[in-house]
Design an enzyme around this catalytic site. Structure first.
Site, mmCIF file in Angstrom:
data_model
loop_
_atom_site.group_PDB
_atom_site.id
_atom_site.type_symbol
_atom_site.label_atom_id
_atom_site.label_comp_id
_atom_site.label_asym_id
_atom_site.label_seq_id
_atom_site.Cartn_x
_atom_site.Cartn_y
_atom_site.Cartn_z
ATOM 1 N N GLY A 1 0.825 -1.200 0.000
ATOM 2 C CA GLY A 1 0.000 0.000 0.000
ATOM 3 C C GLY A 1 0.860 1.252 0.000
ATOM 4 O O GLY A 1 1.742 1.432 -0.841
ATOM 5 N N ASP A 2 0.616 2.135 0.948
ATOM 6 C CA ASP A 2 1.394 3.374 1.050
ATOM 7 C C ASP A 2 2.312 3.352 2.264
ATOM 8 O O ASP A 2 2.641 4.400 2.817
ATOM 9 C CB ASP A 2 0.463 4.587 1.112
ATOM 10 N N GLU A 3 2.749 2.161 2.677
ATOM 11 C CA GLU A 3 3.622 2.006 3.841
ATOM 12 C C GLU A 3 5.052 1.702 3.386
ATOM 13 O O GLU A 3 5.281 0.782 2.589
ATOM 14 C CB GLU A 3 3.124 0.891 4.757
#
Length: 573
Positions: A485-487
């Site tokens: 994801g956006d991690e």
């Protein structure tokens, strides 16, 4: 020279040439077969690991959807007050999620009271969805996916045992392989007041995952005891549901160690039992289920027909046979014409063949000769180059698979698997030499809004740009990885001071929030991030603890208003 001696020399030289060429061809053919099988085993194991990761990612995506549903104010309101308008709104959202996820058969909101009464239930019926209402809503409090889920903490996922769905009243997936994933819904006092449950279509999910595999690959799945859940022969699946046990270890004996827990992965050739007439190369791994539930481990495997693996060697064997016969004829002709004069170059070719058979470079060959000996040497070199090219291709393919298994396909950064390996190595080194390990956990703020407003292509462009900027900012000894994801995480390759860590985090925040040009839309987008910082040994002793404390510190930064960094202080929730 008398013809008797020439004849004997001709026979001797011809025999030696034929023997040398034959041995070379035989050993080259056997070596090529062994290399092909080894390469196939490595490819199968890597493919199985990638497939297992994709299954985990699918489960994590479902957990994220459940987390969103469980945290909606509308969900809590429906459980507490049961307003028809709120229930209708939630049912529409359930329908949209089912339409967007082909693997979802059913979404339900079940109350902790009223014996686990279903409050909202939406099912997939063919290409559309159906909301079940009124008297068709049932009490489900006696099912494990309800009462076990209610015991879990907030945002924890429960996974049921994979089985055939016999649950009465179901319109979708009845008598089909399924599993339930559930998450508790908490009120303001952090008390579980209900659960959100999604029924997954097991066959559909695995058919979708297997679509990217070569058509000849065979997919297997079993539970921790070895009961077959997915098999090319569907009659062998879910035997326990039919009053019998059909175990994967009975079909593949090497899996006894995997089922018994002595090994985490096995790679082998199956040539006995049902595979005596059609042997296969197989790779299996035992994957631990990372969430609470009835399944502790799943055994995943891929198999490929051995004939398909060795198909390339058949063409090589034919070429080797032709070369061997050609070498014999050339040796015979040269021995008749120039037996005495050609003894030395023939010996040179024989020595080269023996060196190649032993895995050494063939050495100098008389390639410039314009006679039969030169032809012999060039034919041998052609065979050597052909085999060398095939071995190089196999090696390149293996390296490419290993790279794909360790790097994120979108950003090119290290993936979670490679990051975990480097973190474990860094911790081992730090324990041995009494040093520090520093980790920064980075989560983009409101990234979902970019996907929703500008599309996933724009979101992917933002992720790639952010990844590139972070990679350029850190040192070569540091590791930048994308967890999903956006991690992102940054593992520093050397210990740094508190002030230096703060400076690095500040630079990361500054470089991330610089405008990003999305070429396809000719737009400038801005994104910020929240960073959590954790250190060994102050904030944890294991990789899991270091990552968890960095995650907690990141959430503290988000709670503080985002676009900030926080060190883990031990007081985070």
């Amino acid at each position: 020279m008398r013809w008797g001696i020439v004849g004997k020399l001709v026979l001797l030289l011809a025999s030696v040439g034929f023997l040398a060429a034959g041995l070379t061809g035989f050993y080259a053919y056997q070596a090529s077969r062994s290399l092909l099988v080894d390469a196939a085993k490595n490819k199968l194991l890597t493919s199985t690991q990638v497939l297992a990761r994709r299954i985990t990612q699918t489960r994590e995506e479902v957990s994220r959807n459940l987390q969103v549903l469980a945290g909606l104010p509308t969900t809590i309101t429906v459980l507490q007050h049961g307003e028809a308008e709120d229930s209708e709104e939630l049912a529409k959202l359930f329908g949209l999620l089912i339409d967007a996820n082909p693997g979802y058969l059913q979404l339900r909101l079940i109350s902790a009271s009223d014996y686990g009464l279903e409050r909202v239930r939406v099912e997939r019926v063919g290409p559309s969805t159906l909301r079940v209402q009124g008297d068709d809503l049932q009490e489900k409090g006696h099912y494990a996916y309800v009462f076990d889920t209610l015991k879990l903490p907030a945002r924890a996922t429960y996974m049921s045992r994979i089985s055939i769905n016999h649950e009465g009243g179901s319109f979708a997936g009845l008598e089909q392989p399924t599993l339930q994933l559930a998450m508790p819904v908490m009120d303001a006092s952090n008390t579980a007041i209900g659960v959100v449950v999604v029924n997954m279509d097991l066959n559909g999910m695995f058919n979708l995952l297997a679509a990217d595999l070569p058509s000849a690959f065979k997919l297997f799945l079993a539970n921790a005891e070895g009961d077959i859940l997915v098999h090319p022969d569907s009659s062998k699946t879910f035997g326990f549901d039919k009053g019998r046990r059909v175990l994967l270890q009975d079909e593949f004996a090497p899996l006894q160690a995997l089922v018994g827990g002595q090994q985490d992965q096995v790679v082998f050739e199956a040539r006995e039992g049902g595979y005596a007439d059609a042997p296969v190369v197989a790779a299996f791994i035992a994957s631990k289920v990372q969430v609470s539930g009835s399944e502790s481990r799943l055994i995943l495997g891929l198999a490929q027909p051995l004939d398909q693996v060795l198909a390339q060697s058949q063409q090589l064997g034919s070429s080797i046979l032709q070369i061997v016969l050609g070498l014999f004829l050339v040796c015979l002709l040269l021995a008749v014409l120039l037996a005495r004069a050609l003894t030395r170059p023939i010996n040179a070719v024989t020595a080269a063949a023996q060196r190649f058979a032993n895995g050494l470079p063939p050495g100098d060959l008389p390639l410039r000769r314009r006679d039969e000996i030169g032809s012999l040497a060039r034919s041998f070199q052609q065979m050597h180059l052909q085999i060398t090219r095939q071995l190089a291709d196999l090696h390149d393919n293996q390296e490419e698979l290993e790279h794909l298994a360790q790097h994120d396909t979108l950003t090119g950064l290290a993936n979670r698997r490679l990051f975990q390996e480097r973190l474990e190595q860094a911790l081992a080194h730090a324990r041995r030499y009494g040093e520090q390990v520093c980790l920064l956990f980075i989560d983009l703020d409101a990234f979902k809004a970019i996907n929703d407003q500008h599309g996933h292509d724009a979101g992917d462009e933002v992720l790639k740009t952010v990844a590139q900027r972070m990679q350029q900012l850190v040192r070569e000894v540091d590791t930048v990885a994308r967890l999903g994801g956006d991690e992102f995480v940054v593992l520093l390759g050397a210990a740094v001071s508190h002030s230096h860590l703060a400076a690095i985090a500040g630079k990361l925040l500054a470089v991330i929030q610089e405008p990003i040009l999305v070429q396809a839309q000719s737009k400038l987008l801005r994104v910020t991030a929240s960073i959590g910082i954790s250190r060994y040994p102050q904030n944890g002793q294991t990789a899991a603890e270091i990552l968890a404390t960095a995650d907690q510190a990141m959430y503290s930064a988000k709670l503080a208003g985002r676009d900030a960094y926080r060190f883990f202080s031990g007081s985070e929730d």
